[in-house]
Motif scaffolding. Structure first.
Motif, PDB file in Angstrom:
ATOM      1  N   ASP A   1       0.831  -1.209   0.000  1.00 13.72           N
ATOM      2  CA  ASP A   1       0.000   0.000   0.000  1.00 13.72           C
ATOM      3  C   ASP A   1       0.863   1.256   0.000  1.00 13.72           C
ATOM      4  OD1 ASP A   1       0.981   0.123   2.569  1.00 13.72           O
ATOM      5  OD2 ASP A   1      -0.949   0.582   3.484  1.00 13.72           O
ATOM      6  N   ASP A   2       2.025   1.162  -0.678  1.00 18.98           N
ATOM      7  CA  ASP A   2       2.916   2.324  -0.813  1.00 18.98           C
ATOM      8  C   ASP A   2       3.340   2.879   0.544  1.00 18.98           C
ATOM      9  OD1 ASP A   2       3.158   2.524  -3.638  1.00 18.98           O
ATOM     10  OD2 ASP A   2       1.141   3.344  -3.745  1.00 18.98           O
ATOM     11  N   PHE A   3       3.512   1.999   1.513  1.00 19.21           N
ATOM     12  CA  PHE A   3       3.970   2.390   2.848  1.00 19.21           C
ATOM     13  C   PHE A   3       2.983   3.354   3.525  1.00 19.21           C
ATOM     14  CE2 PHE A   3       7.822   0.712   1.101  1.00 19.21           C
ATOM     15  CZ  PHE A   3       8.576   0.261   2.172  1.00 19.21           C
ATOM     16  N   HIS A   4       1.733   3.361   3.079  1.00 16.93           N
ATOM     17  CA  HIS A   4       0.780   4.296   3.678  1.00 16.93           C
ATOM     18  C   HIS A   4       0.621   4.048   5.177  1.00 16.93           C
ATOM     19  CE1 HIS A   4      -2.810   6.768   4.210  1.00 16.93           C
ATOM     20  NE2 HIS A   4      -3.346   5.743   4.838  1.00 16.93           N
ATOM     21  N   VAL A   5       0.413   2.790   5.561  1.00 21.12           N
ATOM     22  CA  VAL A   5       0.241   2.478   6.976  1.00 21.12           C
ATOM     23  C   VAL A   5       1.494   2.828   7.756  1.00 21.12           C
ATOM     24  CG1 VAL A   5      -0.011   0.581   8.623  1.00 21.12           C
ATOM     25  CG2 VAL A   5      -1.529   0.715   6.652  1.00 21.12           C
ATOM     26  N   VAL A   6       2.646   2.412   7.245  1.00 27.57           N
ATOM     27  CA  VAL A   6       3.908   2.648   7.958  1.00 27.57           C
ATOM     28  C   VAL A   6       4.175   4.149   8.080  1.00 27.57           C
ATOM     29  CG1 VAL A   6       6.390   2.316   7.884  1.00 27.57           C
ATOM     30  CG2 VAL A   6       4.871   0.444   7.272  1.00 27.57           C
ATOM     31  N   ARG A   7       3.972   4.884   6.992  1.00 28.50           N
ATOM     32  CA  ARG A   7       4.214   6.328   7.050  1.00 28.50           C
ATOM     33  C   ARG A   7       3.246   7.014   8.004  1.00 28.50           C
ATOM     34  NH1 ARG A   7       3.023   8.624   2.455  1.00 28.50           N
ATOM     35  NH2 ARG A   7       2.344   6.818   1.256  1.00 28.50           N
ATOM     36  N   THR A   8       2.029   6.505   8.080  1.00 29.63           N
ATOM     37  CA  THR A   8       1.058   7.063   9.031  1.00 29.63           C
ATOM     38  C   THR A   8       1.499   6.809  10.461  1.00 29.63           C
ATOM     39  OG1 THR A   8      -0.749   6.745   7.452  1.00 29.63           O
ATOM     40  CG2 THR A   8      -1.349   7.004   9.770  1.00 29.63           C
ATOM     41  N   ILE A   9       1.940   5.594  10.730  1.00 33.10           N
ATOM     42  CA  ILE A   9       2.411   5.256  12.077  1.00 33.10           C
ATOM     43  C   ILE A   9       3.585   6.136  12.470  1.00 33.10           C
ATOM     44  CG2 ILE A   9       3.570   3.455  13.421  1.00 33.10           C
ATOM     45  CD1 ILE A   9       1.820   1.414  11.885  1.00 33.10           C
ATOM     46  N   VAL A  10       4.561   6.247  11.576  1.00 35.30           N
ATOM     47  CA  VAL A  10       5.742   7.047  11.860  1.00 35.30           C
ATOM     48  C   VAL A  10       5.367   8.512  12.086  1.00 35.30           C
ATOM     49  CG1 VAL A  10       7.857   7.964  10.802  1.00 35.30           C
ATOM     50  CG2 VAL A  10       7.393   5.518  10.750  1.00 35.30           C
ATOM     51  N   ASP A  11       4.487   9.032  11.247  1.00 34.23           N
ATOM     52  CA  ASP A  11       4.074  10.426  11.394  1.00 34.23           C
ATOM     53  C   ASP A  11       3.402  10.668  12.743  1.00 34.23           C
ATOM     54  OD1 ASP A  11       3.514  13.110  10.018  1.00 34.23           O
ATOM     55  OD2 ASP A  11       1.484  12.486  10.619  1.00 34.23           O
ATOM     56  N   ARG A  12       2.519   9.750  13.144  1.00 30.60           N
ATOM     57  CA  ARG A  12       1.835   9.907  14.435  1.00 30.60           C
ATOM     58  C   ARG A  12       2.820   9.840  15.599  1.00 30.60           C
ATOM     59  NH1 ARG A  12      -3.420   8.172  14.684  1.00 30.60           N
ATOM     60  NH2 ARG A  12      -3.305   8.778  16.883  1.00 30.60           N
ATOM     61  N   LEU A  13       3.771   8.950  15.522  1.00 29.82           N
ATOM     62  CA  LEU A  13       4.762   8.833  16.592  1.00 29.82           C
ATOM     63  C   LEU A  13       5.621  10.091  16.686  1.00 29.82           C
ATOM     64  CD1 LEU A  13       5.923   5.118  16.138  1.00 29.82           C
ATOM     65  CD2 LEU A  13       4.641   6.048  18.074  1.00 29.82           C
ATOM     66  N   GLU A  14       6.031  10.601  15.546  1.00 27.38           N
ATOM     67  CA  GLU A  14       6.893  11.785  15.566  1.00 27.38           C
ATOM     68  C   GLU A  14       6.151  13.023  16.050  1.00 27.38           C
ATOM     69  OE1 GLU A  14       9.361  12.421  12.171  1.00 27.38           O
ATOM     70  OE2 GLU A  14      10.726  10.953  13.068  1.00 27.38           O
ATOM     71  N   ARG A  15       4.875  13.083  15.801  1.00 26.38           N
ATOM     72  CA  ARG A  15       4.101  14.254  16.227  1.00 26.38           C
ATOM     73  C   ARG A  15       4.015  14.355  17.748  1.00 26.38           C
ATOM     74  NH1 ARG A  15       1.446  17.070  12.315  1.00 26.38           N
ATOM     75  NH2 ARG A  15       1.437  16.126  10.238  1.00 26.38           N
ATOM     76  N   VAL A  16       4.212  13.249  18.455  1.00 28.18           N
ATOM     77  CA  VAL A  16       4.165  13.300  19.918  1.00 28.18           C
ATOM     78  C   VAL A  16       5.560  13.179  20.529  1.00 28.18           C
ATOM     79  CG1 VAL A  16       1.808  12.431  20.031  1.00 28.18           C
ATOM     80  CG2 VAL A  16       3.716  10.814  20.104  1.00 28.18           C
ATOM     81  N   GLY A  17       6.597  13.374  19.716  1.00 30.03           N
ATOM     82  CA  GLY A  17       7.937  13.488  20.281  1.00 30.03           C
ATOM     83  C   GLY A  17       8.872  12.321  20.101  1.00 30.03           C
ATOM     84  N   TYR A  18       8.436  11.241  19.451  1.00 31.98           N
ATOM     85  CA  TYR A  18       9.342  10.123  19.210  1.00 31.98           C
ATOM     86  C   TYR A  18      10.252  10.431  18.019  1.00 31.98           C
ATOM     87  CZ  TYR A  18       6.730   7.014  22.336  1.00 31.98           C
ATOM     88  OH  TYR A  18       6.141   6.426  23.433  1.00 31.98           O
TER      89      TYR A  18
END
Length: 661
Positions: A214-231
């Protein structure tokens, strides 16, 4: 963490598959039961049902009610606590233990995997379905009572198809589906637990197909959410064999931590062959092995075998048992080498169409790694024929190849064990990944997140260019379905926009093709095939395909796959556009050769890192495409005009010391 879900019992591709107690290819044979003790059945028995292994719980187990105090006691004793979601038998759990954590809790829905985990690990193993809101809430409440350092897991990530996302949006708009559905996809449930509990570190593992599909959609979403809270996060495609796993196996690993931006993986180990992995195990000759048998170490035990024998009873071996084999298949095995293809077997011995099953049987080779052990082995062991004997692998051999030590037992039947082993993360790979998340002796100052800076720069550059000459090459409100389709069919180079822009602006004003616009394109010598497609688009632009279901436009206009991808990108869909200019930009920024080597795997990982996730990901993807057209030429690139130059390894003339996703 579901690596290769077993096919259904009635799957036509596996006509001989039986229920989870059956032997390989034994559907037409007499049934019997396996003798107890060291007695073994011979290949004269075609169907052999193993016993159900019952295991006692670990002596240091706890209950859900007593979890908080149990964890407090461990932390007081200097332990770091980990949680394994979608734990299965515990391959990732064992890796975390070897890296220094104590597994306090695990979650799974498979009853036999839970029994296996409860027997081999302390803490509590919970039978919960994290897609169910009540189960998710109770788990979060329990974990919030403890000091959890690391949450790990391999959520079964069914890729979001682009059509699926469009359908969900339409259902929400129609009011037939809630915008926020409490019953979540399992990756979303995993992410919710992480974000609510907020551990110091996070480890997520899955098969690469989950991301590539799925063009890394799920993975990129997970990473984006984690980074938005400081990871700070890292995404890697890892070859398991580099960390001592004796098989061909590539895994997708996402690491995240709040305390640092360092991810120091251990140095790769030497390659381990199948000979080093299982050659010391007893030969079965004309038998199917047994639950328990005697073991005598060979004179020259490999370092890998020594590792697998640690803490096992020195003279005993468990679960060295396989399935019986049909007589005709045993004859075939005797003729095979590791290079023999199914199509090369004598026609009178074949039972399957060679066009459908080109690798139906696979004999392993002592001097090489094994093929990847997957859950498929629970139904069909013929992909894993022993290098020397006329049989398939035993439970213990499969466990060894997955790097489970010999003391580790698997609850249930032989086939239950195979399924648990095939679904597992190899513990040695889990150990390597967890090692990269260990707390550092001194807490270094965190650097500015280079990926966030680069993505913000890309977004700002794209937004400014969306107001100028390149407006039609960047997704946004200015591109309705018809306009986006026209741009796709024309696929103009940036230099052509001076000619095309007045007509395109006319179309965009009403999101309609007019006869005068078509006449203008003909006068500009647009190729005949594109004109015909534009005429077809004009004929359907007022119909339901465009007004109600624009995702069906590519089929109506008979677009090629590359055109379909571009149309969806211009329409604002979150995807990766894999073209040579795009891959060149990503590889140059990261300082890799992924535009020339492993483009569809490592190259797409590089591109996913650069694009990132979130609402602006499609805009950044289109910006990278435009940069590839404008500045990042194969030779003599215009680096001084490229917005990525300050963060680009190629533009700076060197590789970056460390770039963080």
């Amino acid at each position: 963490m579901r690596d290769d879900p077993c096919r259904g019992r009635n799957d036509p591709d596996f006509p001989d598959a039986q229920d989870d107690e059956s032997g390989d290819r034994a559907h037409d044979a007499e049934s019997t039961f396996e003798p107890e003790g060291d007695l073994v059945a011979t290949y004269g028995v075609k169907l052999l049902r193993s016993d159900l292994l019952e295991l006692e719980e670990h002596s240091d187990s706890c209950t859900e009610a007593g979890f908080g105090q149990w964890c407090a006691d461990k932390v007081a004793g200097g332990r770091r606590l980990a949680v394994d979601l979608f734990a299965g038998a515990g391959g990732l759990s064992l890796g975390m233990v070897r890296a220094g954590w104590t597994v306090a809790a695990s979650v799974d829905s498979n009853s036999f995997a839970l029994k296996t985990h409860r027997a081999n690990f302390p803490g509590v193993a919970l039978a919960k379905d994290l897609a169910v809101p009540a189960d998710r809430r109770s788990l979060i409440a329990m974990l919030q009572r403890a000091e959890i350092d690391l949450i790990a897991g391999g959520p079964p990530c069914q890729p979001f198809s682009r059509a699926g996302r469009s359908k969900i949006r339409s259902l929400v708009a129609a009011g037939t589906r809630p915008e926020h559905d409490e019953r979540k996809e399992l990756w979303q449930a995993y992410l919710e637990v992480v974000l609510r509990v907020r551990p110091r570190a996070v480890l997520m593992e899955n098969v690469p197909d989950m991301a590539l599909g799925d063009d890394f959609h799920v993975v990129r979403t997970i990473v984006d959410r984690l980074e938005r809270v400081g990871y700070r996060t890292q995404l890697s495609l890892v070859d398991a064999w580099r960390y001592g796993v004796p098989q061909h196996r590539k895994r997708l690993i996402v690491l995240a931590r709040r305390d640092s931006d360092h991810f120091d993986w251990p140095e790769p180990t030497s390659d381990v062959t199948l000979h080093e992995a299982i050659h010391d195990l007893p030969r079965l000759r004309e038998t199917t092995g047994a639950r328990e048998m005697s073991y005598t170490a060979t004179a020259h035990l490999s370092e890998f075998a020594k590792l697998m024998r640690q803490d096992a009873e020195s003279d005993r071996l468990w679960d060295h048992m396989t399935r019986p084999v049909r007589d005709d298949d045993r004859e075939i095995f005797g003729m095979m080498t590791s290079r023999t293809l199914y199509a090369q077997i004598a026609p009178e011995l074949r039972r399957y169409k060679t066009g459908t099953f080109d690798d139906k049987y696979k004999r392993l080779d002592w001097g090489e790694r094994s093929r990847s052990i997957t859950a498929h082995i629970a139904k069909d062991g013929y992909w894993y024929i022993h290098p020397e004997e006329a049989r398939t692998l035993t439970v213990r051999e499969a466990a060894r190849i997955q790097t489970f030590p010999d003391w580790f037992r698997f609850a249930g039947s032989r086939s239950h064990a195979f399924q648990q082993i095939g679904n597992a993360v190899p513990p040695l790979l889990g150990q390597a990944a967890a090692t990269a998340l260990r707390p550092l002796p001194s807490r270094p100052k965190r650097r500015i997140n280079q990926w966030r800076l680069m993505q913000n720069r890309l977004t700002a550059w794209a937004e400014s260019h969306r107001l100028g000459r390149f407006w039609c090459l960047l997704p946004g409100d200015q591109l309705g379905p018809v306009t986006a389709a026209v741009v796709t069919l024309l696929d103009p180079a940036p230099a052509e926009l001076r000619t095309f822009n007045p007509v395109l602006a006319q179309i965009a004003a009403r999101d309609r093709i007019t006869d005068s616009a078509l006449a203008a394109f003909r006068a500009q010598s647009v190729r005949t095939g594109a004109i015909r497609s534009l005429e077809a688009l004009r004929d359907v632009q007022d119909g339901p395909v465009v007004l109600d279901e624009p995702e069906n436009l590519p089929a109506v206009l008979e677009m090629k796959p590359a055109q379909t991808a571009l149309l969806r990108l211009l329409a604002g869909d979150d995807l990766l556009l894999v073209t040579q200019p795009v891959m060149r930009v990503a590889a140059r920024v990261l300082g890799t050769a992924s535009d020339r080597v492993n483009t569809l795997t490592d190259g797409r990982v590089d591109l996913a890192r650069l694009v990132g996730g979130g609402a602006d990901a499609p805009l950044r993807m289109a910006a990278i495409r435009l940069i590839g057209q404008l500045h990042c030429a194969p030779t003599e690139p215009l680096c001084t005009q490229c917005p990525l130059r300050p963060r680009c390894a190629y533009g700076q003339g060197s590789k970056p010391a460390s770039l963080l996703f």
